[in-house]
Scaffold this active site. Sequence first.
Site, PDB file in Angstrom:
ATOM      1  N   HIS A 116      -3.612   2.263  -6.479  1.00  0.00           N
ATOM      2  CA  HIS A 116      -3.927   3.658  -6.160  1.00  0.00           C
ATOM      3  C   HIS A 116      -5.426   3.969  -6.295  1.00  0.00           C
ATOM      4  O   HIS A 116      -5.894   4.981  -5.781  1.00  0.00           O
ATOM      5  CB  HIS A 116      -3.089   4.629  -7.002  1.00  0.00           C
ATOM      6  CG  HIS A 116      -3.501   4.749  -8.433  1.00  0.00           C
ATOM      7  ND1 HIS A 116      -2.843   4.120  -9.468  1.00  0.00           N
ATOM      8  CD2 HIS A 116      -4.496   5.459  -9.025  1.00  0.00           C
ATOM      9  CE1 HIS A 116      -3.407   4.438 -10.619  1.00  0.00           C
ATOM     10  NE2 HIS A 116      -4.424   5.254 -10.379  1.00  0.00           N
ATOM     11  N   ASP A 150       1.799  -1.185  -7.962  1.00  0.00           N
ATOM     12  CA  ASP A 150       0.538  -0.456  -8.124  1.00  0.00           C
ATOM     13  C   ASP A 150      -0.586  -1.381  -8.588  1.00  0.00           C
ATOM     14  O   ASP A 150      -1.342  -1.064  -9.502  1.00  0.00           O
ATOM     15  CB  ASP A 150       0.697   0.705  -9.103  1.00  0.00           C
ATOM     16  CG  ASP A 150      -0.508   1.653  -9.057  1.00  0.00           C
ATOM     17  OD1 ASP A 150      -1.156   1.734  -7.996  1.00  0.00           O
ATOM     18  OD2 ASP A 150      -0.790   2.299 -10.087  1.00  0.00           O
ATOM     19  N   SER A 229      -7.792   4.107 -14.837  1.00  0.00           N
ATOM     20  CA  SER A 229      -6.830   3.322 -14.063  1.00  0.00           C
ATOM     21  C   SER A 229      -7.411   1.977 -13.650  1.00  0.00           C
ATOM     22  O   SER A 229      -8.505   1.903 -13.097  1.00  0.00           O
ATOM     23  CB  SER A 229      -6.406   4.097 -12.818  1.00  0.00           C
ATOM     24  OG  SER A 229      -5.609   5.199 -13.146  1.00  0.00           O
TER      25      SER A 229
END
Length: 377
Positions: A116, A150, A229
């Site tokens: 992402h 992801d 992230s």
Amino acid sequence: MTSPQIGGPNTGPWWVPASRNGKANFITRANAILLAFVAGLVGAIFGASSSGSLFGQSINLSRVTNSVERAPGSVADLAQRVIPSVVSIEASSKDGGSTGTGFVIESNGYILTNNHVIAEAATNNGDIDVTLNNGQKYVAKIIGRDASYDLAVIKIATTGLTALQLGDSDKVAVGDSVIAIGSPLGLSGTVTLGIISAKDRAVTAGETGSDNSFINALQTDAAINPGNSGGPLIDSTGAVIGVNSAIATLGSSFGSQSGSIGLGFAIPINQARKTADQLIKNGKATYPVLGVSIDMKFEGDGARIAANDKAILPGGPAAKAGLKAGDLITKFDGRTIKTSEELIVAIRSKSVGDKVQLTYIRNDVTATTTVTLTAGK
């Protein structure tokens, strides 16, 4: 009216050191000079030696140095070793951009991050810029990415990087100390300390619901914020045990707080390593499937197979194991299943070809069967 001359006759005291009972205590120039002389004499005596005598009294003075010893394995030691292998990522496209973190997994420029973080740039033919801890900047290319887990692997044109050691997330225990490293809000090299709060959390990661990124996550209270992230979650040896991927927030009903509230989630490194290897070798990754459609609206305990004719994939693992539409799955490989999401992440934590025992309820009768997982398409 003439201005007073500083230091001239009748100009009064030149130093007002303190106040007592609301009145200033003045020291004349002569007394000040005398005090300075005495202070200098005492300083010379003390400075000559850290031990000796002063006016017949024995004295011992401790020496202070600016050297700080950091024990091997301390947070500071681990941070100094790991931070050089952590990078900041900025992905941009005509429709916007995102920032995140990544870390070196091979010395010749391979970097692991979240899908992402780079998805928008990948979809819209944008740019992905990587900044090393030393400030060097590179344009990265995408080697492969997988929305299901992801995860993504990108590569920069350089060699001689230091790859991080990958640990074993299966051996992680609740309560283990961990450190999260990343670039929250663009602040590169940020280090936060915490513990493993829980394991096997069913978490949906990614920027949009269409990503379908279900992860069997490690939960930590180490502060993780937007921009973390893709960064590493390391254990007390400095080995990576997870890829920081998601956070829980209080939401708008709780004052619009969107930062860390002590609920961060990381993809276990055993899963990430397997996916990264596939992405590097093939440009894509495979994931195991059961061959059923799950009723995501079911609110009871367990995961219910949808009650329609297309719920069971013909010739798929579930069909071969004798499962039918409407069956309620309660256990997967010994793990109690309470929700549909828990079944999905439990399946994706396995590998293609794994045989698992599955417990289900049909017409109020509990039964078990063995399923061999196959690759999804």
